[in-house]
Design an enzyme around this catalytic site. Sequence first.
Site: not given
Ligand code: AMP
Length: 284
Positions: A32, A36-37, A151, A187
């Site tokens: 998703n 950020g990713h 984050k 997020s």
């Molecule tokens: P997730 O898919 O939510 O597990 O996140 C995967 C990676 O993306 C993790 O290292 C998170 O810290 C990073 N991440 C998620 N949201 C953000 C954001 N808004 N800014 C920077 N990194 C993010």
Amino acid sequence: MKTCLTISEIQYHIKPFHRDDIKVALVPTMGNLHDGHLSLIKMAKKQAEKVIVSLFVNPLQFGPTEDFEKYPRTVEADLEKLQEARVDAVFMPKRQELYPKPEDELIKMDLPQLTRKLCGITRPHFFQGVMVVVAKLFNIIQPNVAIFGEKDYQQLIIVKQMVKDLNFPVHIVSSPTVRESNGLAMSSRNSYLTDEERSKAPLLYQTLCHIKNQILVGDTNYRHLESMARKKLNTEGFNTDYIAIRTKTDLTEPESDQESLIILAAAYLNQTRLIDNILLTRPI
Ligand code: AMP
């Protein structure tokens, strides 16, 4: 872009990079994908010649009453974004590929006190699950570098500690939080928010900024700042899990006028749990 569903496929793809000493960066995600990713992928490109992104909604890091089933899965759109971002390969295993055994038959790690505070209180399964999947991804892919977002700050420093304590030959690089123009940290869970909740959500970041400003003008009554912020958020319709002013290195409570602090928060808007943090370096 190579899309790999199995461990042997991704390992076959990466083998020549390791053989030829080509630097590989891994960006672990649950999919998703948002900006950020994508910022993590940009960071990865600065660190290594080849970038691998994993997409896996890791069941081990969700508690029994949490949102594993409804977590947004948008594989097609994710693959388009990754193609556009020119990543080298995507590893998107099925649950059975990573966890062929039932969860209670898996070897897990005994984690330190750091994992039992802040997010670890409300989400006792979370860090255990994250560390198992991260360790597996590191062993499968053997990246030189892995990128994690600030984050999820507690997760970031626990990953760093795991790498250090267990001697994983991986360099962990952190990447700053990417926000919407109103300050809300991006997020995948933001997609759960209704329009009304979405208009309230930026208050979480504003509250962190307010605490930061108070500390910068000399307020060191941290407990009072935390409790005022909690009251404010709860009055505005949040159910605050924690607001905490902590030391940046190990998330302990600051004892004196420490130089490097972090302000962290987790709060629910109805069922949606938002987390955020800001770093604060005090001028000496
Ligand atoms: P997730 O898919 O939510 O597990 O996140 C995967 C990676 O993306 C993790 O290292 C998170 O810290 C990073 N991440 C998620 N949201 C953000 C954001 N808004 N800014 C920077 N990194 C993010």
